[in-house]
Design an enzyme around this catalytic site. Structure first.
Site, short mmCIF file in Angstrom:
data_model
loop_
_atom_site.label_atom_id
_atom_site.label_comp_id
_atom_site.label_asym_id
_atom_site.label_seq_id
_atom_site.Cartn_x
_atom_site.Cartn_y
_atom_site.Cartn_z
N ASP A 348 0.87 -1.17 0.00
CA ASP A 348 0.00 0.00 0.00
C ASP A 348 0.92 1.24 0.00
O ASP A 348 2.12 1.12 0.23
CB ASP A 348 -0.89 -0.03 1.24
CG ASP A 348 -1.70 1.24 1.41
OD1 ASP A 348 -2.31 1.67 0.42
OD2 ASP A 348 -1.66 1.80 2.52
N THR A 350 0.05 5.03 1.31
CA THR A 350 0.00 5.97 2.43
C THR A 350 0.15 5.23 3.76
O THR A 350 -0.60 4.31 4.07
CB THR A 350 -1.32 6.75 2.41
OG1 THR A 350 -1.43 7.41 1.16
CG2 THR A 350 -1.34 7.77 3.54
N ASP A 552 -1.24 -0.60 6.01
CA ASP A 552 -1.26 0.02 7.34
C ASP A 552 -2.39 -0.50 8.20
O ASP A 552 -2.55 -0.08 9.34
CB ASP A 552 -1.34 1.54 7.22
CG ASP A 552 -2.60 2.02 6.52
OD1 ASP A 552 -3.49 1.18 6.25
OD2 ASP A 552 -2.70 3.22 6.21
#
Length: 635
Positions: A348, A350, A552
Site C-alpha cells: 500500500d 500511504t 497500514d
C-alpha cells in the site's frame, strides 16, 4: 537410576576387574529378590511416569492413526512384558533364552530408560517453549496489576482497584513513572509516554487532552487523567498476548506432512521388527529366538520418530518467540510458512511506503457550472477539517493540522459517514460536505474539471483530494506524504531476496508512479479502491503468484485478508492486529526483510530436521536389527 544400577551393575562387574566385589554382584544378579525389585521399580517408572506417553500412544493406535508415541508405547510395553514373564514364570522360556548366569534376560532397565529419555526430550521442548514465550511474559508485565480509579461524581476521591475491575468509561489517574493501565484517551493533564515496546517509536510521545494512550505505555513526568476505552482483557497488550499464544498453539501446514510420515513409519517399523525376529529365528541358530526378540525390541525403540514429531513445532515455537521479542508478531505458524514461500510483495502507499504524516501543500477552488464556487478554499478547509476531525485515516490529520495552523475553529460535524478507501460525507453548519477521490466527488457533485495547477501538483506526486459543498465541486487540496527513509532500502533488500515488489494505491496513477520511482518499484498501479486491490490480488493469484500484502491495516483489511500472507506496518492499529497475519510492531517497514529472513530460516531448519530424522532412522534401524552382528559380533 535405581533400575539402571540394579540391572547393569552385575554386567559391569563381569566386564571390569572388580576383584572381591564380583562374587557379591553375581549373587545380587542371581537373586530372585533382585528380579522383583527391578519389576517394582520399572513398573513405577513405566506406568506412573510414562502414563501420559502410553495413553497417548494407545489412543492413537485405537484410532488407527499411529504417532511417534505409538512406537514408544509398543517398544516399552514389549520390553516390560517380556521381562515380566521372565520374572514371574521363567520356566516357560527354552534354554536358548538363558544367558551365562542361567537366567532369562530381563529388559526392565530398557523400558524404564526409554520412558525417562522421552520425558527428558519433552522437558527440553517445554524449556524451549518457556524460553520463547518470554515475549508473552514481557507483554504481560507491561500491564500494571492495579489502577487508580476516580469517582466520576467527585474526581478528588479515588480508589485502587485490580486491573481486571477496570471497565470502559472509567476515569483513571496515571502518576509519573507508572504504566498506563488500559487503552483510553487523556481527559486531563499533559505528559510524554514511552510506547516503544508497543509501537517501536523510540522517543516519548507527547500526550494531552483528547490524545489516545495505549495500555502498557510508560508515563513520563506529568499526571494524566484518562478515560478507559476498553477493559484490560481487550487492550492492545492483551490482544497481542493472545495472538502470540495462539500462534504458538497453531499448527503449520508442514506439520501435517510430519503427521503423514509418522502414520506411515509406524506400520513400516512394526513390519521391520517382525521381519527382524523372523530372520533371527531362521538364521540365528540356538540363540536366534532370544537375540531376535532383543533385536526386534531394539528396532521398535530406536525407530521412535521423536525428531520427526518435534521437527516443526519446536522450530516454529522458537521462531515465533524470537520474532515477538524483536517486534515481528506472527498470528500463526502457517503465516511463517506462507511468508517463506512468497514470491511477490505488494505494498500500500500511504502510511506504508510513506511516513504517514501527510501535510497540506497547496489548495485551490474548483469551477462549478462554468464559474468558481463562491466559498473560498479557507472556508472549505474549515468545513472539511470538521468532517475529518473524527477520522483515523492518515490524510485526515493533514486537514486538522492545516486548520490548526490557520487558527480555524472547527464546528461540529454530524451524520459523518465513511466510504472505505474513497472518502467521507457529513453535515456541518447546515451544509452537506463531501471529501475524497475524484470518482467519489463526481458521484455526488457531477463532473469535475481540475485546474492546471491541480494537475501539476498531481504530476509531482501529491495526493489530490477534492471537496464538494452542497452537491457542487468546491476545492482541491494537494497533500504530500514523503517516502519513509528506509523504504527504498527495504525494496532493494526484498529484490535481493528474489521477491518482486509492486504498489497498489488509492492515489492517482501519477502519484503512485512517482512514489514507485522514488523507492524503486516499477510495477505501480494507482486509482485503486479496496475492491480494485482485492481483484488485482485475485488476478495475480490466478497467474501463480504467492503474495504478501503490506498495508497500514486501516483501509487495507480486504487486501490483507485476501493475500497469502497479510503484513501490517505501524503502531498496532486495531484493524491491523485483527486482520494481518503478521504485524511489524517495532522498527516499522525496516523489519520486513528481517521477517522474510526469519520465515525462510525457520522453514529451512524444519526441512533439515525432517531430513535428518529420516536419515537417522534409515541408518539406525538396520543396525538395531543386527546388521553388523555377522561382521563385528556386536549388537
Amino acid at each position: 537410576l535405581l533400575v539402571f544400577l540394579v540391572s547393569m551393575l552385575p554386567m559391569l562387574g563381569r566386564m571390569l576387574p572388580l576383584g572381591a566385589v564380583q562374587p557379591w554382584l553375581t549373587a545380587v544378579e542371581q537373586s530372585a529378590r533382585t528380579s522383583w525389585l527391578e519389576l517394582g521399580l520399572a513398573s513405577l517408572v513405566v506406568f506412573y511416569g510414562g502414563w501420559p506417553i502410553l495413553s497417548g500412544g494407545l489412543s492413537a493406535l485405537r484410532r488407527g492413526r499411529p504417532t511417534m508415541f505409538s512406537l514408544i508405547t509398543i517398544g516399552v510395553l514389549t520390553a516390560w512384558g517380556f521381562s515380566l514373564v521372565a520374572t514371574v514364570a521363567p520356566g516357560v522360556f527354552p534354554e536358548a533364552f538363558r544367558g551365562e548366569t542361567g537366567q532369562v534376560g530381563r529388559f526392565f532397565e530398557s523400558a524404564a530408560m526409554i520412558v525417562v529419555l522421552v520425558l527428558a526430550g519433552q522437558l527440553l521442548e517445554s524449556r524451549a517453549r518457556r524460553g520463547t514465550t518470554a515475549a508473552i511474559r514481557a507483554l504481560l508485565d507491561l500491564s500494571p496489576p492495579e489502577a487508580v480509579r476516580l469517582d466520576p461524581a467527585d474526581p478528588s476521591r479515588s480508589e485502587t482497584v485490580p486491573l481486571a475491575a477496570v471497565r470502559a468509561g472509567d476515569l483513571l489517574r496515571v502518576r509519573p513513572g507508572e504504566r498506563v493501565p488500559v487503552d483510553g484517551r487523556v481527559v486531563e493533564g499533559e505528559s510524554g509516554c514511552d510506547e516503544s515496546l508497543l509501537t517501536g517509536e523510540p522517543l516519548p510521545v507527547s500526550k494531552q487532552a483528547g490524545d489516545r494512550v495505549l495500555g502498557g505505555a510508560l508515563n513520563g513526568a506529568g499526571v494524566l487523567v484518562m478515560q478507559a476505552e476498553a477493559a484490560s482483557a481487550e487492550s492492545l497488550v492483551a490482544r497481542i498476548t493472545r495472538l502470540v499464544r495462539e500462534a504458538h498453539a497453531a499448527r503449520a501446514p508442514i506439520e501435517q506432512l510430519a503427521d503423514r510420515i509418522s502414520a506411515r513409519v509406524v506400520p513400516a517399523v512394526v513390519l521391520a521388527a517382525v521381519a527382524t525376529l523372523a530372520a533371527w529365528i531362521v538364521f540365528g541358530g540356538e540363540q536366534g529366538l532370544s537375540m531376535g526378540i532383543v533385536s526386534a525390541v531394539s528396532v521398535l525403540v530406536i525407530a521412535c520418530p521423536c525428531g520427526l514429531g518435534l521437527a516443526t513445532p519446536l522450530s516454529m515455537t522458537v521462531a515465533i518467540g524470537r520474532g515477538a521479542r524483536s517486534g515481528i508478531l506472527a498470528r500463526s505458524s502457517a503465516a511463517m510458512q506462507t511468508l517463506a514461500t512468497a514470491d511477490t510483495v505488494i505494498f500500500d502507499k500511504t502510511g506504508t511506503l510513506t511516513e504517514g504524516r501527510p501535510r497540506l501543500a497547496a489548495s485551490g477552488g474548483l469551477p462549478s457550472g462554468g464559474t468558481a464556487v463562491a466559498i473560498p478554499p479557507e472556508a472549505v478547509l474549515r468545513l472539511v477539517a470538521a468532517v475529518e476531525a473524527g477520522s483515523e485515516h492518515a490524510l485526515a490529520n493533514a486537514f486538522r493540522e492545516a486548520a490548526g495552523h490557520q487558527g480555524l475553529s472547527l464546528p461540529v460535524a454530524t451524520n459523518v459517514q465513511a466510504a472505505v478507501g474513497s472518502g467521507l460525507t457529513g453535515e456541518v453548519e447546515g451544509r452537506q460536505v463531501a471529501i475524497g477521490s475524484r470518482s467519489f466527488i463526481e458521484e455526488r457533485a457531477g463532473a469535475v474539471v481540475e485546474p492546471p495547477e491541480a494537475e501539476a501538483a498531481r504530476g509531482q506526486g501529491a495526493t489530490l483530494v477534492l471537496a464538494a459543498i452542497d452537491g457542487q465541486p468546491a476545492a482541491w487540496f494537494a497533500i504530500h506524504d514523503t517516502p519513509r527513509p528506509e523504504a527504498a532500502g527495504v525494496v532493494d533488500s526484498l529484490q535481493d531476496r528474489g521477491l518482486r515488489p509492486a504498489l497498489l494505491s488509492g492515489d492517482s496513477q501519477a502519484a503512485a508512479a512517482h512514489l514507485g520511482m522514488a523507492v524503486g518499484i516499477s510495477d505501480a498501479t494507482g486509482d485503486c479502491s479496496p475492491g480494485d486491490k482485492l481483484r488485482e490480488i485475485h488476478r495475480r493469484h490466478q497467474a501463480g503468484a504467492r503474495i504478501a500484502f503490506v498495508g497500514d491495516g486501516i483501509n487495507d483489511a480486504p487486501a490483507l485478508a485476501a493475500a497469502d500472507v497479510g503484513i501490517a506496518v505501524g503502531s498496532g492499529a486495531d484493524v491491523a492486529i485483527e486482520t494481518a497475519d503478521i504485524t511489524l510492531l517495532s522498527g516499522g517497514l525496516a523489519r520486513l526483510p528481517d521477517a522474510v529472513d526469519l520465515a525462510r530460516q525457520t522453514m529451512r531448519n524444519v526441512r533439515e530436521n525432517l531430513a535428518l530424522s529420516l536419515v537417522y532412522n534409515l541408518l539406525a534401524i538396520p543396525i538395531a536389527a543386527g546388521l553388523l552382528y555377522p561382521f563385528t559380533g556386536m549388537l
